[in-house]
Write a protein that holds these residues in place. Structure first.
Motif, PDB file in Angstrom:
ATOM      1  N   LYS A   1      -1.477  19.650  -9.953  1.00  0.00           N
ATOM      2  CA  LYS A   1      -0.156  19.566  -9.324  1.00  0.00           C
ATOM      3  C   LYS A   1       0.763  18.634 -10.112  1.00  0.00           C
ATOM      4  O   LYS A   1       1.940  18.955 -10.345  1.00  0.00           O
ATOM      5  CB  LYS A   1      -0.313  19.107  -7.873  1.00  0.00           C
ATOM      6  CG  LYS A   1      -1.081  20.107  -7.036  1.00  0.00           C
ATOM      7  CD  LYS A   1      -1.424  19.607  -5.638  1.00  0.00           C
ATOM      8  CE  LYS A   1      -2.229  20.662  -4.890  1.00  0.00           C
ATOM      9  NZ  LYS A   1      -2.627  20.200  -3.547  1.00  0.00           N
TER      10      LYS A   1
ATOM     11  N   ALA B   1       6.810  23.609 -11.409  1.00  0.00           N
ATOM     12  CA  ALA B   1       6.810  23.526  -9.945  1.00  0.00           C
ATOM     13  C   ALA B   1       7.717  22.374  -9.533  1.00  0.00           C
ATOM     14  O   ALA B   1       7.901  21.404 -10.283  1.00  0.00           O
ATOM     15  CB  ALA B   1       5.394  23.292  -9.416  1.00  0.00           C
TER      16      ALA B   1
ATOM     17  N   ARG C   1      -6.108  29.201  -7.551  1.00  0.00           N
ATOM     18  CA  ARG C   1      -5.287  28.134  -8.112  1.00  0.00           C
ATOM     19  C   ARG C   1      -5.961  27.555  -9.363  1.00  0.00           C
ATOM     20  O   ARG C   1      -7.123  27.846  -9.635  1.00  0.00           O
ATOM     21  CB  ARG C   1      -5.109  27.021  -7.073  1.00  0.00           C
ATOM     22  CG  ARG C   1      -4.589  27.508  -5.781  1.00  0.00           C
ATOM     23  CD  ARG C   1      -4.394  26.488  -4.692  1.00  0.00           C
ATOM     24  NE  ARG C   1      -5.122  25.238  -4.730  1.00  0.00           N
ATOM     25  CZ  ARG C   1      -5.076  24.320  -3.767  1.00  0.00           C
ATOM     26  NH1 ARG C   1      -4.305  24.536  -2.695  1.00  0.00           N
ATOM     27  NH2 ARG C   1      -5.745  23.207  -3.845  1.00  0.00           N
TER      28      ARG C   1
ATOM     29  N   ARG D   1       8.052  18.619  -4.788  1.00  0.00           N
ATOM     30  CA  ARG D   1       7.459  18.674  -3.453  1.00  0.00           C
ATOM     31  C   ARG D   1       6.050  19.268  -3.474  1.00  0.00           C
ATOM     32  O   ARG D   1       5.334  19.189  -2.474  1.00  0.00           O
ATOM     33  CB  ARG D   1       8.351  19.465  -2.501  1.00  0.00           C
ATOM     34  CG  ARG D   1       8.559  20.921  -2.839  1.00  0.00           C
ATOM     35  CD  ARG D   1       9.358  21.648  -1.760  1.00  0.00           C
ATOM     36  NE  ARG D   1       9.696  23.004  -2.169  1.00  0.00           N
ATOM     37  CZ  ARG D   1      10.815  23.336  -2.791  1.00  0.00           C
ATOM     38  NH1 ARG D   1      11.714  22.395  -3.087  1.00  0.00           N
ATOM     39  NH2 ARG D   1      11.054  24.590  -3.135  1.00  0.00           N
ATOM     40  N   LEU D   2       5.622  19.872  -4.588  1.00  0.00           N
ATOM     41  CA  LEU D   2       4.238  20.307  -4.690  1.00  0.00           C
ATOM     42  C   LEU D   2       3.287  19.133  -4.472  1.00  0.00           C
ATOM     43  O   LEU D   2       2.185  19.311  -3.941  1.00  0.00           O
ATOM     44  CB  LEU D   2       3.979  20.945  -6.064  1.00  0.00           C
ATOM     45  CG  LEU D   2       2.545  21.409  -6.358  1.00  0.00           C
ATOM     46  CD1 LEU D   2       2.111  22.507  -5.383  1.00  0.00           C
ATOM     47  CD2 LEU D   2       2.424  21.902  -7.798  1.00  0.00           C
TER      48      LEU D   2
ATOM     49  N   LEU E   1       0.037  25.852   0.869  1.00  0.00           N
ATOM     50  CA  LEU E   1       0.067  26.633  -0.367  1.00  0.00           C
ATOM     51  C   LEU E   1      -0.643  27.977  -0.233  1.00  0.00           C
ATOM     52  O   LEU E   1      -0.644  28.762  -1.181  1.00  0.00           O
ATOM     53  CB  LEU E   1      -0.601  25.837  -1.503  1.00  0.00           C
ATOM     54  CG  LEU E   1      -0.086  24.421  -1.760  1.00  0.00           C
ATOM     55  CD1 LEU E   1      -0.779  23.835  -2.986  1.00  0.00           C
ATOM     56  CD2 LEU E   1       1.425  24.393  -1.936  1.00  0.00           C
TER      57      LEU E   1
ATOM     58  N   TYR F   1       1.811  20.550 -13.336  1.00  0.00           N
ATOM     59  CA  TYR F   1       2.820  21.595 -13.122  1.00  0.00           C
ATOM     60  C   TYR F   1       4.184  20.983 -12.822  1.00  0.00           C
ATOM     61  O   TYR F   1       5.219  21.518 -13.252  1.00  0.00           O
ATOM     62  CB  TYR F   1       2.371  22.530 -12.001  1.00  0.00           C
ATOM     63  CG  TYR F   1       1.493  23.663 -12.491  1.00  0.00           C
ATOM     64  CD1 TYR F   1       1.918  24.986 -12.434  1.00  0.00           C
ATOM     65  CD2 TYR F   1       0.244  23.410 -13.040  1.00  0.00           C
ATOM     66  CE1 TYR F   1       1.118  26.027 -12.886  1.00  0.00           C
ATOM     67  CE2 TYR F   1      -0.575  24.437 -13.495  1.00  0.00           C
ATOM     68  CZ  TYR F   1      -0.125  25.739 -13.430  1.00  0.00           C
ATOM     69  OH  TYR F   1      -0.927  26.765 -13.891  1.00  0.00           O
ATOM     70  N   VAL F   2       4.216  19.859 -12.100  1.00  0.00           N
ATOM     71  CA  VAL F   2       5.494  19.194 -11.821  1.00  0.00           C
ATOM     72  C   VAL F   2       6.061  18.581 -13.097  1.00  0.00           C
ATOM     73  O   VAL F   2       7.248  18.765 -13.428  1.00  0.00           O
ATOM     74  CB  VAL F   2       5.307  18.119 -10.734  1.00  0.00           C
ATOM     75  CG1 VAL F   2       6.560  17.251 -10.607  1.00  0.00           C
ATOM     76  CG2 VAL F   2       4.999  18.782  -9.388  1.00  0.00           C
TER      77      VAL F   2
ATOM     78  N   SER G   1       1.728  18.458  -1.088  1.00  0.00           N
ATOM     79  CA  SER G   1       0.536  19.202  -0.684  1.00  0.00           C
ATOM     80  C   SER G   1      -0.735  18.439  -1.039  1.00  0.00           C
ATOM     81  O   SER G   1      -1.789  18.656  -0.425  1.00  0.00           O
ATOM     82  CB  SER G   1       0.514  20.594  -1.317  1.00  0.00           C
ATOM     83  OG  SER G   1       0.251  20.521  -2.706  1.00  0.00           O
TER      84      SER G   1
ATOM     85  N   LEU H   1       2.869  27.341  -5.456  1.00  0.00           N
ATOM     86  CA  LEU H   1       3.546  26.332  -6.268  1.00  0.00           C
ATOM     87  C   LEU H   1       4.615  25.579  -5.472  1.00  0.00           C
ATOM     88  O   LEU H   1       5.417  24.848  -6.060  1.00  0.00           O
ATOM     89  CB  LEU H   1       4.192  27.004  -7.486  1.00  0.00           C
ATOM     90  CG  LEU H   1       3.212  27.444  -8.572  1.00  0.00           C
ATOM     91  CD1 LEU H   1       3.881  28.400  -9.544  1.00  0.00           C
ATOM     92  CD2 LEU H   1       2.655  26.230  -9.305  1.00  0.00           C
ATOM     93  N   ALA H   2       4.611  25.738  -4.144  1.00  0.00           N
ATOM     94  CA  ALA H   2       5.581  25.063  -3.265  1.00  0.00           C
ATOM     95  C   ALA H   2       7.016  25.400  -3.646  1.00  0.00           C
ATOM     96  O   ALA H   2       7.921  24.586  -3.483  1.00  0.00           O
ATOM     97  CB  ALA H   2       5.374  23.548  -3.284  1.00  0.00           C
ATOM     98  N   ARG H   3       7.239  26.613  -4.153  1.00  0.00           N
ATOM     99  CA  ARG H   3       8.606  27.027  -4.505  1.00  0.00           C
ATOM    100  C   ARG H   3       9.366  27.599  -3.311  1.00  0.00           C
ATOM    101  O   ARG H   3      10.576  27.724  -3.371  1.00  0.00           O
ATOM    102  CB  ARG H   3       8.545  28.105  -5.595  1.00  0.00           C
ATOM    103  CG  ARG H   3       8.108  27.612  -6.960  1.00  0.00           C
ATOM    104  CD  ARG H   3       7.934  28.818  -7.869  1.00  0.00           C
ATOM    105  NE  ARG H   3       7.758  28.468  -9.262  1.00  0.00           N
ATOM    106  CZ  ARG H   3       7.515  29.358 -10.222  1.00  0.00           C
ATOM    107  NH1 ARG H   3       7.416  30.641  -9.904  1.00  0.00           N
ATOM    108  NH2 ARG H   3       7.364  28.994 -11.474  1.00  0.00           N
TER     109      ARG H   3
END
Length: 538
Positions: free
Chosen positions: A332, A341, A510, A344-345, A415, A335-336, A348, A535-537
Motif C-alpha cells: 500500500k 493509488a 492483491r 487514503r489506501l 478493498l 502504490y501510494v 485500509s 486500490l481505494a480509488r
C-alpha cells in the motif's frame, strides 16, 4: 549457554552527520523481524527504505519462536523461509496433559500438499540474522546500526526523525515513517500515544535451555496442574541447536528478580525435563498483555508489530502477526508513493490490521482466561472441562492452551468485492493457499511461486481450454494498473476444490496475495470496478 555467536555490527557515520541531506521515501524504526520484512517488501516494489536500529546486534534470547506457515510464505520471497526450515525444528503434533495424564493430542496442517509446514520452531536471532543477510543483498535498503530514534515530528507533509548515535545526533526527513521498534516503541512515546487494553496479573517464567540427553522431540507439550510444578500450567517444545523452550506459570506475588536467577530456575526445569546436564541460554519473566493502539496509522507514521499491539505468546500470534502487518503495509505504501493509488489506501492498513489485532487480542484473552481463571466459577468450569476432555471430544474443543496462529481473513475489508455465487472457496480478504501446480522429478512448483509483486488474476478454464480473448483483453486493460493473468484448469481437482471453481471462475489477488475479488462467472464490466476498489480509488 547458547551455541549462537552473536555478530556485532559497527556504527557507520551517515552523510547527514557531514551536512548532507536527502529526503527519504520511507524510514523504518526498528531492525527486528517486522522492520526488516517491511524493508524487503518495499524494496521488492522498487521503493528504497532506510532502517534505523538502536542496537549493534540481534535480539537476545529466542523471543519469537514459532514461525507460522503464512510467515514462511512471506519470507520465502527473500530466501529466508528455506533457511528457517533447514535450521529450525518442524513439529506437527500437540499434546495436552492434566497432571501426568495425557488428555488428548492433535495434528497440525492435515493438508500434506502445502509447500511449508504449519509451524517451524527457531530462535528469533536466527530469523533476524537471515533477514539481515537478505537486506544486505538488497541495494535499495540501507540498514544503520547503533542509530536510535529519539524524536518524531510532523514536517512539510512528511516526518522529521531525530536520531541518536555514538558520535552525535542528526535528523532525517521522510515521506513516511514505519514504527516497528517494539513494545517499548520510542516513536510511540515521542507522539504521546499509549495502548488501550489489559495487563493480566500473573507472571510466567520463560527460558531457553540446552539439554544433554535424548528427549522426545516430536511435539509441543502443555500441562495443566503438572505434577512437577506447583503452578497451574507449563509448556515445553524444541527449537534449533537442540535448545528447548520451557514456560512455567508462577503467579502474581513473586520476587521477579529472584525467579530469573539460574539457581532458582534450574530446579524447575530439571523437574520437567529430568536431571540431565543442561545449560541455560536465556531466562525472562513476562506477563500476559492484551493491548493495542486505537489506530495503527497516525498521518505519515504507521505502526506495526509490537509497537502497535501486544498479545500473549501462547498461540504464536505476536511475531507472525507483525510480519503480516509488514506485508499488508508495504504494498500500500509502495502504490501510494509511486502514484498508483490515493493516500487514503493507507487507511485500509489501519482497518485491516486493526481488525487482525482485535482478533488476536480476543483469541489470546480467551486463552488467558482459561489458563488463569479469575473467579471460583471460572476455575470450576476450567477444571470440569479438563476432566471431561480425556474421553469426550466436545470437551477437547473447549480446552484452550493457546489457539495457534492462522492468517487473518480481512472480513468486510473496504478493498474487497465478492460478486457471489460461491458455496465455498477462498473468501475475499483471505490469503491465497500455496497449493502445488505441477511436479517434475523431485521438484514441485507451487501457486505462490508464480505470483509476482502485482495484482494477479486467477482464471479457471475448462479442461483443455484457455482464457477467452474477450476476458484476456478485459483483464489486461483493467484501469491501467500492472497485473498478470494465471490460467488454471478446472481439471485439477485440488485447485478447483480449494477455490470452489468451475469454468469461467475468476479471482483477483492483491499484491500481498490476499483475495480482492471473485466471480463465479467472470464479468469484464466488473473487473475495473473491483480493481479500483482494491486500490481505494472509489
Amino acid at each position: 549457554m547458547s551455541a549462537f555467536a552473536y555478530p556485532h555490527y559497527p556504527f557507520i557515520r551517515p552523510t547527514e552527520m557531514s551536512g548532507g541531506r536527502q529526503r527519504r521515501p520511507v524510514v523504518i524504526a526498528g531492525g527486528g523481524p517486522v522492520g526488516l520484512t517491511a524493508a524487503l517488501e518495499l524494496a521488492a516494489y522498487g521503493v528504497p527504505a532506510l532502517v534505523l536500529e538502536d542496537g549493534d546486534t540481534l535480539s537476545e534470547g529466542s523471543r519469537a519462536l514459532c514461525w507460522s506457515k503464512r510467515s514462511l510464505e512471506i519470507l520465502d520471497r527473500y530466501g529466508v523461509a528455506g533457511r528457517i526450515q533447514a535450521k529450525g525444528f518442524t513439529w506437527n503434533t500437540g499434546r495436552v496433559f492434566l497432571g501426568d495424564r495425557q488428555l488428548y493430542q492433535f495434528a497440525l496442517q492435515p493438508q500434506g500438499d502445502h509447500k511449508h509446514p504449519a509451524f517451524v520452531n527457531l530462535q528469533q536471532y536466527y530469523a533476524e540474522l537471515f533477514l539481515v543477510e537478505a537486506v544486505e543483498r538488497q541495494p535499495l535498503i540501507e540498514l544503520r546500526w547503533q542509530s536510535k530514534v529519539s524524536g518524531v515530528s510532523a514536517r512539510n507533509d512528511g516526518v522529521r526523525i531525530e536520531v541518536e548515535t555514538p558520535e552525535g545526533d542528526y535528523s532525517i526527513d521522510a515521506d513516511y515513517l514505519v514504527a516497528a521498534d517494539g513494545a517499548r516503541s520510542a516513536v510511540r512515546r515521542s507522539l504521546g500515544l499509549d495502548f488501550a487494553g489489559r495487563v493480566f496479573e500473573d507472571h510466567f517464567l520463560i527460558a531457553d535451555v540446552k539439554v544433554n540427553a535424548d528427549l522426545p522431540t516430536s511435539d509441543r507439550r502443555f500441562w495443566f496442574h503438572p505434577a512437577f510444578h506447583n503452578g497451574d500450567t507449563a509448556l515445553c517444545h524444541k527449537q534449533g541447536d537442540d535448545m528447548w523452550r520451557v514456560d512455567f506459570q508462577l503467579g502474581w506475588d513473586i520476587d521477579v528478580e529472584s525467579e530469573k536467577q539460574p539457581e532458582k530456575a534450574l530446579p524447575r526445569i530439571r523437574a520437567m525435563l529430568g536431571d540431565h546436564p543442561m545449560e541455560v541460554g536465556w531466562i525472562s519473566i513476562y506477563t500476559f498483555q492484551a493491548r493495542r493502539l486505537a489506530h495503527m496509522r497516525h498521518d505519515r507514521v504507521l505502526f506495526a508489530g509490537d509497537a502497535a499491539h501486544q498479545v500473549s505468546p501462547f498461540g504464536a500470534r505476536g511475531g507472525n502477526s507483525g510480519i503480516q502487518d509488514a506485508e499488508n503495509l508495504a504494498w500500500k505504501l509502495a502504490y501510494v508513493i509511486q502514484g498508483a493509488a490515493p493516500e487514503r489506501l493507507l487507511d485500509s492498513y489501519d482497518a485491516e490490521r486493526g481488525y487482525a489485532a482485535d482478533e488476536n487480542i480476543r483469541i489470546t484473552t480467551r486463552t488467558t482466561n482459561f489458563i488463569t481463571p479469575k473467579t471460583p466459577a471460572a476455575r470450576a468450569f476450567r477444571d470440569a472441562v479438563l476432566e471431561l476432555a480425556a474421553d469426550l471430544p466436545f470437551a477437547r474443543a473447549l480446552v484452550n492452551s493457546g489457539r495457534l496462529s492462522t492468517p487473518t481473513v480481512h472480513a468486510n475489508s473496504p478493498l474487497s468485492s465478492d460478486f457471489g455465487g460461491f458455496a465455498g472457496g477462498v473468501p475475499t480478504g483471505a490469503p491465497c493457499p500455496n497449493l502445488p501446480l505441477s511436479s517434475a522429478g523431485s521438484s514441485t512448483r507451487y501457486l505462490l511461486d508464480d505470483l509476482g509483486g502485482s495484482f494477479q488474476w486467477l482464471y479457471f478454464a475448462p479442461p483443455g481450454g484457455g482464457i477467452p480473448e474477450t476476458a484476456r483483453q478485459a483483464l489486461a486493460q483493467a484501469d491501467g494498473v500492472k497485473s498478470d493473468t494465471i490460467v488454471l484448469s478446472t481439471a485439477d481437482p485440488t485447485l478447483a476444490a480449494a477455490f470452489d471453481a468451475t469454468a469461467d471462475t475468476c479471482y483477483l489477488l492483491r499484491p500481498d496475495q490476499h483475495v480482492a475479488a471473485r466471480w463465479r462467472r467472470f464479468d469484464p464490466a466488473q473487473a475495473g470496478l473491483a480493481l479500483n476498489r482494491a486500490l481505494a480509488r472509489h
